[in-house]
Structure formats: C-alpha cells, structure tokens
Design an enzyme around this catalytic site. Structure first.
Site, PDB file in Angstrom:
ATOM      1  N   ASP A 175      26.219  60.596  76.321  1.00  0.00           N
ATOM      2  CA  ASP A 175      27.217  60.750  76.366  1.00  0.00           C
ATOM      3  C   ASP A 175      27.686  61.488  77.930  1.00  0.00           C
ATOM      4  O   ASP A 175      26.931  62.372  77.810  1.00  0.00           O
ATOM      5  CB  ASP A 175      28.523  61.594  75.086  1.00  0.00           C
ATOM      6  CG  ASP A 175      29.886  62.033  75.270  1.00  0.00           C
ATOM      7  OD1 ASP A 175      29.845  60.907  75.902  1.00  0.00           O
ATOM      8  OD2 ASP A 175      31.282  62.556  74.968  1.00  0.00           O
ATOM      9  N   TRP A 201      30.688  62.363  84.497  1.00  0.00           N
ATOM     10  CA  TRP A 201      30.628  62.574  85.798  1.00  0.00           C
ATOM     11  C   TRP A 201      30.233  61.954  86.694  1.00  0.00           C
ATOM     12  O   TRP A 201      30.503  62.334  88.004  1.00  0.00           O
ATOM     13  CB  TRP A 201      28.206  61.685  85.011  1.00  0.00           C
ATOM     14  CG  TRP A 201      27.482  61.688  86.207  1.00  0.00           C
ATOM     15  CD1 TRP A 201      26.009  62.299  86.288  1.00  0.00           C
ATOM     16  CD2 TRP A 201      27.395  60.463  87.408  1.00  0.00           C
ATOM     17  NE1 TRP A 201      25.270  62.203  87.368  1.00  0.00           N
ATOM     18  CE2 TRP A 201      26.280  60.980  88.344  1.00  0.00           C
ATOM     19  CE3 TRP A 201      27.887  59.040  87.746  1.00  0.00           C
ATOM     20  CZ2 TRP A 201      25.674  60.348  89.241  1.00  0.00           C
ATOM     21  CZ3 TRP A 201      27.639  58.585  88.565  1.00  0.00           C
ATOM     22  CH2 TRP A 201      26.240  59.083  89.359  1.00  0.00           C
ATOM     23  N   LEU A 226       7.526  50.102  71.089  1.00  0.00           N
ATOM     24  CA  LEU A 226       8.529  50.875  70.644  1.00  0.00           C
ATOM     25  C   LEU A 226       9.356  49.874  70.600  1.00  0.00           C
ATOM     26  O   LEU A 226       9.649  48.693  70.546  1.00  0.00           O
ATOM     27  CB  LEU A 226       8.737  51.595  71.997  1.00  0.00           C
ATOM     28  CG  LEU A 226      10.568  52.160  71.844  1.00  0.00           C
ATOM     29  CD1 LEU A 226      10.569  53.308  71.153  1.00  0.00           C
ATOM     30  CD2 LEU A 226      11.158  52.297  73.541  1.00  0.00           C
ATOM     31  N   HIS A 242      28.948  54.112  84.409  1.00  0.00           N
ATOM     32  CA  HIS A 242      28.282  54.250  83.377  1.00  0.00           C
ATOM     33  C   HIS A 242      26.880  52.917  83.426  1.00  0.00           C
ATOM     34  O   HIS A 242      26.048  52.669  83.314  1.00  0.00           O
ATOM     35  CB  HIS A 242      28.955  52.302  82.711  1.00  0.00           C
ATOM     36  CG  HIS A 242      30.204  53.498  82.221  1.00  0.00           C
ATOM     37  ND1 HIS A 242      30.253  54.382  80.827  1.00  0.00           N
ATOM     38  CD2 HIS A 242      31.784  53.036  82.459  1.00  0.00           C
ATOM     39  CE1 HIS A 242      31.742  54.458  80.363  1.00  0.00           C
ATOM     40  NE2 HIS A 242      32.441  54.087  80.852  1.00  0.00           N
TER      41      HIS A 242
HETATM   42  C1  IPE Z   1      29.974  58.561  71.843  1.00  0.00           C
HETATM   43  O1  IPE Z   1      30.597  59.369  72.528  1.00  0.00           O
HETATM   44  C2  IPE Z   1      29.937  57.489  71.279  1.00  0.00           C
HETATM   45  C3  IPE Z   1      29.041  56.657  72.475  1.00  0.00           C
HETATM   46  C4  IPE Z   1      28.535  57.871  73.416  1.00  0.00           C
HETATM   47  C5  IPE Z   1      28.758  55.646  72.595  1.00  0.00           C
HETATM   48  P1  IPE Z   1      32.784  59.064  72.461  1.00  0.00           P
HETATM   49  O2  IPE Z   1      32.911  59.742  73.973  1.00  0.00           O
HETATM   50  O3  IPE Z   1      33.135  57.567  72.564  1.00  0.00           O
HETATM   51  O4  IPE Z   1      32.736  59.906  71.508  1.00  0.00           O
HETATM   52  P2  IPE Z   1      33.787  61.218  71.510  1.00  0.00           P
HETATM   53  O5  IPE Z   1      35.256  60.161  71.510  1.00  0.00           O
HETATM   54  O6  IPE Z   1      34.062  62.500  72.419  1.00  0.00           O
HETATM   55  O7  IPE Z   1      33.803  61.896  70.439  1.00  0.00           O
HETATM   56  C1  IPE Z   2      28.738  57.831  77.440  1.00  0.00           C
HETATM   57  O1  IPE Z   2      30.202  58.176  77.901  1.00  0.00           O
HETATM   58  C2  IPE Z   2      29.988  56.252  77.120  1.00  0.00           C
HETATM   59  C3  IPE Z   2      29.973  55.451  76.398  1.00  0.00           C
HETATM   60  C4  IPE Z   2      31.290  56.141  75.417  1.00  0.00           C
HETATM   61  C5  IPE Z   2      30.654  53.743  76.350  1.00  0.00           C
HETATM   62  P1  IPE Z   2      31.657  58.297  78.396  1.00  0.00           P
HETATM   63  O2  IPE Z   2      31.853  56.749  78.972  1.00  0.00           O
HETATM   64  O3  IPE Z   2      32.061  58.840  76.770  1.00  0.00           O
HETATM   65  O4  IPE Z   2      31.907  59.433  79.326  1.00  0.00           O
HETATM   66  P2  IPE Z   2      32.739  61.375  79.065  1.00  0.00           P
HETATM   67  O5  IPE Z   2      32.654  61.243  77.195  1.00  0.00           O
HETATM   68  O6  IPE Z   2      34.141  60.426  79.073  1.00  0.00           O
HETATM   69  O7  IPE Z   2      32.298  61.666  79.954  1.00  0.00           O
HETATM   70 MG    MG Z   3      32.281  60.664  75.973  1.00  0.00          MG
END
Ligand code: IPE
Ligand code: IPE
Ligand code: MG
Length: 219
Positions: free
Chosen positions: A21, A26, A133, A38
């Site tokens: 996450d 970032w 792995l 991403h």
């Molecule tokens: C969880 O992150 C899903 C992934 C890392 C793929 P999110 O950013 O979607 O989670 P919430 O919405 O903050 O709980």
């Molecule tokens: C996690 O990073 C990746 C996915 C959920 C695909 P986020 O996209 O949730 O990044 P933040 O939480 O908005 O920073």
């Molecule tokens: Mg997130």
C-alpha cells in the site's frame, strides 16, 4: 535491482504475505499521477520477489496487487493498473522462470480484461516448474469471497502492510488467523530489501504461542 544482502534464514519455510500500500501517496507527494506510483511499486515488487526467491527460508510470498474493492477507483486508474500488471507478467515471467519462481494468481478472473487473463495463464504455465519460491499474486481478490468459494491457501506466517494503515482490507482473513502482523509507515515504492529483512527480524523476535503458555513449544 540487485539487493545487497540476503534475508535472514529461519528453520521452517515461511509464507509471507504483503499488502503493498502507498503507491498513490508516493506519486502525489512528487506531483506525479497515481499511475507513476503504481509503476514505481512494480519495481519494488521485483526487488521483494528476488530477495524472497534467494532466501531458502521463504517458501511462499503472496502479494496483494488489486482488491475486489479496488474496482471502486476511477476507471482510468483501474485500466492503467491492469495494463501495468500484464506488462509486469510479460517482463517478469521469464525472470521468474529463470530464478525458479512459480507464479500463481489468486482471486477472480471472470471480471479481468482478456489480455490480462491470457498473460496470467502464460506466466503460470511458463513458471509451473519453479521450486525456489511460490509467488502468489492476489488480483480482484476478496478474502470474504475466497472463503465463501473455498479458495484457501496455506496459513500466513508473516503479514506485512506498508503505507501506514493498520487494517487488512479483506486480504487473507482466514489464512492470517495466527499470522504475525507487521505494519510499516514506508510507502510501497520505497520498500527495500532492508525493510523486508527488518520485518523478518521482527517476526523472529516474537513468540508465536498458538494458545500455549509462554515458553511452551509452539506447533
Ligand atoms: C489494499 O489497499 C489493496 C491493495 C494493496 C491491493 P487499499 O489502499 O485498497 O486499502 P484501503 O482502501 O485503504 O483499505
Ligand atoms: C496500493 O497503493 C496499490 C493498489 C491498491 C493497487 P494505493 O494505490 O492504495 O496507494 P495509496 O494508498 O492511495 O497511497
Ligand atoms: Mg491504499
């Protein structure tokens, strides 16, 4: 990226799971579009997978790449993520095969775009013989859905979440019944092999009791 040191070894093979996450934050902090976060996140995945593949103590690594609830995001972000994932599989699949990494995807496939479904099938076939792995990528994944469908994977030993949130966001709920949880403030694109090693050190410093009294032999 070639990490500079190996992760700490342990006696029994571990299943490590990571909620990756923080990609969006970032990018936003750098004035970049979320898609750039991403892409940076995908580079961090490569480092983590290579480190885990080199560590004989880690048998399986499950990465949360796209949750079933991530469909709630704007369509352009979802589309960009799926394109990135397909590209990632195309470039990393051969590297995984060369490094003995078997790749599987868990989650629903019926809602994914056809080119991504093909890329998944090709990568799974090309890496099927890997024994260093087992890399599981959770895509369109919901633990509650998986439990209902009986799609369970081995128990998680260590669950790491980057990005500062202290929640599971519907990831491996059943399998994490006795997982050790490590929450890191580090945003996922900044996650390094040193962070990985630090999380494993923290894991080894904890006593897993599984209901026993302190000091009693764990399972
Ligand atoms: C969880 O992150 C899903 C992934 C890392 C793929 P999110 O950013 O979607 O989670 P919430 O919405 O903050 O709980
Ligand atoms: C996690 O990073 C990746 C996915 C959920 C695909 P986020 O996209 O949730 O990044 P933040 O939480 O908005 O920073
Ligand atoms: Mg997130």
């Amino acid at each position: 990226m070639t990490p500079t040191f190996a992760l700490q070894s342990t006696s029994s093979p571990l299943h490590v799971a990571i909620i990756m996450d923080g990609n969006g934050r970032w990018a936003t902090r750098r004035g970049l579009p979320r898609s750039a976060g991403h892409r940076a996140g995908a580079r961090a995945v490569r480092g983590a997978v290579e480190a885990a593949a080199r560590d004989p103590a880690i048998a399986a690594l499950t990465l949360y790449a796209f949750s079933a609830d991530n469909w709630r995001r704007p369509a352009p972000e979802v589309t960009a993520l799926f394109r990135l994932l397909a590209r990632f599989l195309a470039t990393e699949g051969p590297r995984c095969a060369a490094n003995g990494v078997r790749v599987s995807v868990i989650g629903r496939r019926d809602r994914l775009p056809a080119p991504l479904v093909s890329a998944i099938a090709a990568t799974e076939a090309a890496t099927a013989a890997g024994s260093a792995l087992h890399l599981r990528i959770a895509l369109d994944y919901s633990a509650r859905w998986a439990i209902g469908a009986g799609c369970l994977v081995p128990d998680v030993d260590l669950l790491i979440r980057t990005g500062g949130e202290r929640r599971l966001s519907d990831f491996l709920l059943w399998e994490s019944a006795y997982a050790e949880l490590v929450f890191l403030d580090r945003l996922w694109p900044d996650f390094t092999v040193a962070d990985f090693a630090g999380a494993l050190r923290e894991f080894h410093a904890r006593e897993r009791r599984f209901g026993h009294l302190p000091g009693a032999a764990a399972r």
